[in-house]
Design a protein around this motif. Structure first.
Motif: not given
Length: 312
Positions: A99, A28, A102
């Motif tokens: 993150s 990420c 996502y």
């Protein structure tokens, strides 16, 4: 072509990086660095992309290289967009959770040429559009493209806001209440900033000064998020939003408020020494204050201690 999203970049990398939903944190962060490189190439002029922490990209690179153990801070920045027609500027505030892509990207667009209602509608439209993108897809370029393609109508139709309410369809808004915890709040200039921001925005709540410091802010979601963003800038590190409560409403939200204004809350310190750095505030008094405002349940969330009813 500064400020323009090149053809194909708005959805890049729509196919190649959606990948596995269980992508690692390092994957990420690598994608976030990639997107930042794209943004700096699209906005090369000084001041067009303003990082809140100028060292954050270096921290991330060191983390990825293994020379930094601690998880790096979130990337937070502001991009200044030049809208061609009408000739206006939009500041797009962006926060990338660790993150992301996502996890949901936090975006907020503002312009001095928009009043609060039109700014609210602009951000609702932007948020709705970003919600249609797939998890794992880089969103900032897509958000920029959406603003360049769609923001003009919000500026050109400002007069619509002043039409009688009976002619307008009810707009659903999110009413938000945020409970914010800080290790302490002492400094006079910080306390003044918190109060000034709370009173400038259409929010209510309180700021409990001392150790610990507790802030509650309630109002429309956009206003609360602007408050949260403003008080943290540029470098308030030891602060976190411990709890948030939200509800959809078509009204002005006044019936949902637990507080009538935004004020400073001063409680006694243990030992009656006032606001000295080594004394904790009287949490018993704070619990009674929460009970009066129908918020007793937050006490355990903030402190991990179950409140004891005075009736038992």
């Amino acid at each position: 072509m500064t400020g323009k999203v090149p053809l194909g970049l708005s959805s890049f990398p729509a196919g190649g990086f959606r990948g596995n939903m269980s992508a690692s944190m390092k994957e990420c962060l690598q994608l976030q660095l990639l997107e930042m490189e794209m943004l700096f190439s699209m906005f090369p002029n000084q001041g067009e992309v303003k990082l809140e922490d100028v060292n954050v990209l270096t921290h991330i690179k060191r983390y990825l290289e293994g020379t930094r153990e601690a998880l790096p801070p979130k990337i937070e920045f502001v991009i200044t967009l030049q809208i061609e027609e009408p000739k206006v500027k939009i500041d797009l505030q962006v926060t990338m959770p660790p993150s992301y892509p996502y996890a949901a990207l936090q975006l907020f667009g503002r312009s001095s040429e928009l009043d609060r209602q039109q700014q609210l509608l602009l951000n609702k439209g932007l948020t709705s559009y970003i919600g249609t993108l797939d998890p794992g897809e880089l969103c900032v370029c897509a958000a920029i493209q959406w603003l360049q393609d769609n923001s003009a109508s919000y500026f050109l139709n400002r007069k619509l806001v002043y039409e009688p309410a009976t002619q307008a369809k009810p707009v659903k808004n999110t009413f938000l209440r945020m409970w914010i915890y800080s290790h302490h709040i002492y400094q006079q200039d910080l306390r003044k900033k918190i109060l000034d921001v709370g009173k400038r925005l259409d929010v209510t709540g309180f700021c409990m000064t001392g150790k610990p410091g507790i802030i509650c802010v309630e109002g429309f979601k956009e206003h609360c998020e602007e408050f949260w963003h403003t008080i943290r800038y540029p470098n308030w590190k030891h602060i976190s939003c411990k709890h948030a409560e939200s509800v959809e409403t078509e009204g002005n939200g006044e019936d949902l408020r637990l507080f009538h204004s935004f004020e400073e809350l001063l409680l006694e310190a243990h030992g009656d020494y006032g606001l000295r750095n080594d004394y904790h505030m009287n949490l018993g008094q704070f619990l009674e204050f929460l009970k009066k405002h129908k918020s007793e349940h937050v006490f355990q969330i903030l402190f991990g201690i179950e409140s004891k009813s005075s009736d038992s």
